[in-house]
Design an enzyme around this catalytic site. Structure first.
Site, PDB file in Angstrom:
ATOM      1  CD  GLU A 116      -1.907  -1.913   1.788  1.00  0.00           C
ATOM      2  OE1 GLU A 116      -0.479  -1.773   2.477  1.00  0.00           O
ATOM      3  OE2 GLU A 116      -2.652  -3.190   1.658  1.00  0.00           O
ATOM      4  CG  ASN A 121       5.085   8.220  -1.462  1.00  0.00           C
ATOM      5  OD1 ASN A 121       5.938   8.980  -1.889  1.00  0.00           O
ATOM      6  ND2 ASN A 121       5.744   7.225   0.136  1.00  0.00           N
ATOM      7  CE1 TYR A 128       8.038   0.673  -3.538  1.00  0.00           C
ATOM      8  CE2 TYR A 128       5.100   1.630  -3.120  1.00  0.00           C
ATOM      9  CZ  TYR A 128       6.937   0.796  -2.779  1.00  0.00           C
ATOM     10  OH  TYR A 128       7.459   1.121  -1.584  1.00  0.00           O
TER      11      TYR A 128
HETATM   12  C1  LIG Z   1      10.169   6.146  -2.225  1.00  0.00           C
HETATM   13  C2  LIG Z   1      12.262   6.021  -1.190  1.00  0.00           C
HETATM   14  C3  LIG Z   1      12.239   4.844  -0.316  1.00  0.00           C
HETATM   15  C4  LIG Z   1      13.060   6.410  -2.589  1.00  0.00           C
HETATM   16  O1  LIG Z   1      13.912   5.726  -2.281  1.00  0.00           O
HETATM   17  P1  LIG Z   1      15.367   6.188  -3.269  1.00  0.00           P
HETATM   18  O2  LIG Z   1      16.688   5.150  -2.129  1.00  0.00           O
HETATM   19  O3  LIG Z   1      15.423   7.813  -3.315  1.00  0.00           O
HETATM   20  O4  LIG Z   1      14.719   5.722  -4.547  1.00  0.00           O
HETATM   21  P2  LIG Z   1      15.703   5.057  -5.957  1.00  0.00           P
HETATM   22  O5  LIG Z   1      16.561   7.201  -5.453  1.00  0.00           O
HETATM   23  O6  LIG Z   1      16.045   4.126  -6.222  1.00  0.00           O
HETATM   24  O7  LIG Z   1      14.512   5.986  -7.058  1.00  0.00           O
HETATM   25  C5  LIG Z   1      13.858   5.140  -7.687  1.00  0.00           C
HETATM   26  C6  LIG Z   1      13.761   5.490  -8.450  1.00  0.00           C
HETATM   27  O8  LIG Z   1      11.981   5.995  -7.510  1.00  0.00           O
HETATM   28  C7  LIG Z   1      11.576   6.944  -8.557  1.00  0.00           C
HETATM   29  N1  LIG Z   1      11.594   8.219  -7.712  1.00  0.00           N
HETATM   30  C8  LIG Z   1      12.117   8.389  -6.259  1.00  0.00           C
HETATM   31  N2  LIG Z   1      12.387   9.563  -5.637  1.00  0.00           N
HETATM   32  C9  LIG Z   1      11.467  10.509  -5.928  1.00  0.00           C
HETATM   33  C10 LIG Z   1      10.621  11.261  -5.891  1.00  0.00           C
HETATM   34  N3  LIG Z   1      11.182  12.674  -5.367  1.00  0.00           N
HETATM   35  N4  LIG Z   1      10.452  12.265  -6.876  1.00  0.00           N
HETATM   36  C11 LIG Z   1       9.916  11.449  -8.278  1.00  0.00           C
HETATM   37  N5  LIG Z   1      10.449   9.824  -8.001  1.00  0.00           N
HETATM   38  C12 LIG Z   1      11.208  10.286  -7.825  1.00  0.00           C
HETATM   39  C13 LIG Z   1      11.902   6.907  -9.770  1.00  0.00           C
HETATM   40  O9  LIG Z   1      11.606   6.835 -10.294  1.00  0.00           O
HETATM   41  C14 LIG Z   1      13.279   6.749  -8.648  1.00  0.00           C
HETATM   42  O10 LIG Z   1      13.727   6.308 -10.762  1.00  0.00           O
HETATM   43  P3  LIG Z   1      14.408   7.004 -11.503  1.00  0.00           P
HETATM   44  O11 LIG Z   1      15.812   7.547 -10.370  1.00  0.00           O
HETATM   45  O12 LIG Z   1      15.321   6.368 -12.474  1.00  0.00           O
HETATM   46  O13 LIG Z   1      13.737   8.329 -11.876  1.00  0.00           O
HETATM   47  C15 LIG Z   1      12.433   7.653  -0.220  1.00  0.00           C
HETATM   48  O14 LIG Z   1      11.822   8.666  -1.261  1.00  0.00           O
HETATM   49  C16 LIG Z   1      11.405   8.029   0.793  1.00  0.00           C
HETATM   50  O15 LIG Z   1      12.171   7.275   1.555  1.00  0.00           O
HETATM   51  N6  LIG Z   1      10.779   8.133   1.108  1.00  0.00           N
HETATM   52  C17 LIG Z   1       9.937   8.073   2.263  1.00  0.00           C
HETATM   53  C18 LIG Z   1      10.054   6.910   2.876  1.00  0.00           C
HETATM   54  C19 LIG Z   1       8.536   5.910   1.380  1.00  0.00           C
HETATM   55  O16 LIG Z   1       7.405   7.150   1.303  1.00  0.00           O
HETATM   56  N7  LIG Z   1       8.354   4.877   1.671  1.00  0.00           N
HETATM   57  C20 LIG Z   1       7.556   4.328   1.016  1.00  0.00           C
HETATM   58  C21 LIG Z   1       6.202   4.452   1.481  1.00  0.00           C
HETATM   59  S1  LIG Z   1       4.974   3.048   0.544  1.00  0.00           S
END
Ligand SMILES: CC(C)(COP(=O)(O)OP(=O)(O)OC[C@H]1O[C@@H](n2cnc3c(N)ncnc32)[C@H](O)[C@@H]1OP(=O)(O)O)[C@@H](O)C(=O)NCCC(=O)NCCS
Length: 169
Positions: A116, A121, A128
Site C-alpha cells: 500500500e 506519495n 514501484y
Molecule cells: C520512496 C523512497 C523509498 C525512494 O528512495 P530512493 O532511494 O530515493 O529511491 P531511488 O533513488 O532508488 O529511486 C528509484 C526511483 O524512484 C522514483 N523516485 C525516487 N524519488 C523520487 C522523487 N522525489 N520524485 C519522483 N520520483 C522519485 C524514480 O522513479 C526513481 O527512478 P529514477 O531515478 O530512475 O527516475 C524514498 O523517497 C523515501 O524513503 N521516502 C519516504 C518513505 C516512503 O515514502 N516510503 C514508501 C512507503 S510506500
C-alpha cells in the site's frame, strides 16, 4: 545529474538489533506516522517477517542508508515498510533494495507481491511502477493520521524477467 557512485559500496544485509538506532532515525525522517521501536522489535522477532538494510560507507564507517521489511506467507508477499535516509535519496538505493527483494521472493517461490502506498506519495509510486507494480485498488481513508487513501499495488513475479542490480556511476 544524480550521483549513483554510492551504489558501488552498497551492501544489503539482514537487519539486526544493532541497526535499530539508525533505522529509527530514518523512519522518523521519512513518515508522518513513524513506526515505534516496539514495532521494529516485533518484526525482528517475527519468523514470517524479512527485514534487510542497505548499508554504505560514510567517513570510513558503515551506516544504514535504507531498509525494507516484507512478509512472506505461502506464495504471497507483502511489503510493509521501505525508506531511504533523506541524505541518500535519488541515488538508486531503494530500487536496489527492491530488486534484491524481488529476487529473494523469486527464490522462495512467492508468486505475488502486494503493498500500500499513500495516494500523495508519487516518488514511491513511480519507483514501484518502474519495477512493474500495477495499481489494483484503493483503500479509502486507510492512513489513520489524515485519513488519506492508500493505493494498493501488486506485482506478479512470474511476469518479472531477469532483474539485475544497477551499478551506474
Ligand atoms: C520512496 C523512497 C523509498 C525512494 O528512495 P530512493 O532511494 O530515493 O529511491 P531511488 O533513488 O532508488 O529511486 C528509484 C526511483 O524512484 C522514483 N523516485 C525516487 N524519488 C523520487 C522523487 N522525489 N520524485 C519522483 N520520483 C522519485 C524514480 O522513479 C526513481 O527512478 P529514477 O531515478 O530512475 O527516475 C524514498 O523517497 C523515501 O524513503 N521516502 C519516504 C518513505 C516512503 O515514502 N516510503 C514508501 C512507503 S510506500
Amino acid at each position: 545529474m544524480t550521483d549513483t557512485s554510492i551504489l558501488k559500496n552498497l551492501k544489503i544485509l539482514p537487519m539486526t538489533f544493532d541497526d535499530l538506532e539508525d533505522v529509527l532515525k530514518i523512519e522518523k525522517l521519512s513518515f508522518p506516522s513513524p513506526w515505534p521501536k516496539s514495532q521494529f522489535v516485533r518484526e525482528i522477532g517475527n519468523p514470517f517477517s524479512n527485514k534487510f538494510t542497505a548499508k554504505i560507507v560514510q567517513d570510513g564507517k558503515e551506516v544504514v542508508a535504507a531498509y525494507i521489511i516484507f512478509w512472506v506467507l505461502a506464495d504471497e508477499a507483502h511489503i510493509l515498510n521501505i525508506a531511504t535516509h533523506p541524505e541518500f535519496r535519488w541515488r538508486g538505493i531503494a530500487k536496489n533494495l527492491l530488486v534484491f527483494t524481488l529476487n529473494y521472493l523469486g527464490e522462495v517461490r512467492a508468486r505475488e507481491v502486494f503493498l500500500e502506498v499513500r495516494k500523495s506519495n508519487t516518488p514511491a509510486q513511480r519507483l514501484y511502477k518502474d519495477l512493474g507494480f500495477k495499481e489494483i485498488g484503493v483503500r479509502k481513508g486507510y492512513y489513520g493520521n489524515n485519513k488519506e487513501d492508500a493505493i494498493v499495488m501488486a506485482l506478479t513475479l512470474a511476469d518479472v524477467s531477469l532483474i539485475d542490480f544497477e551499478e551506474e556511476g
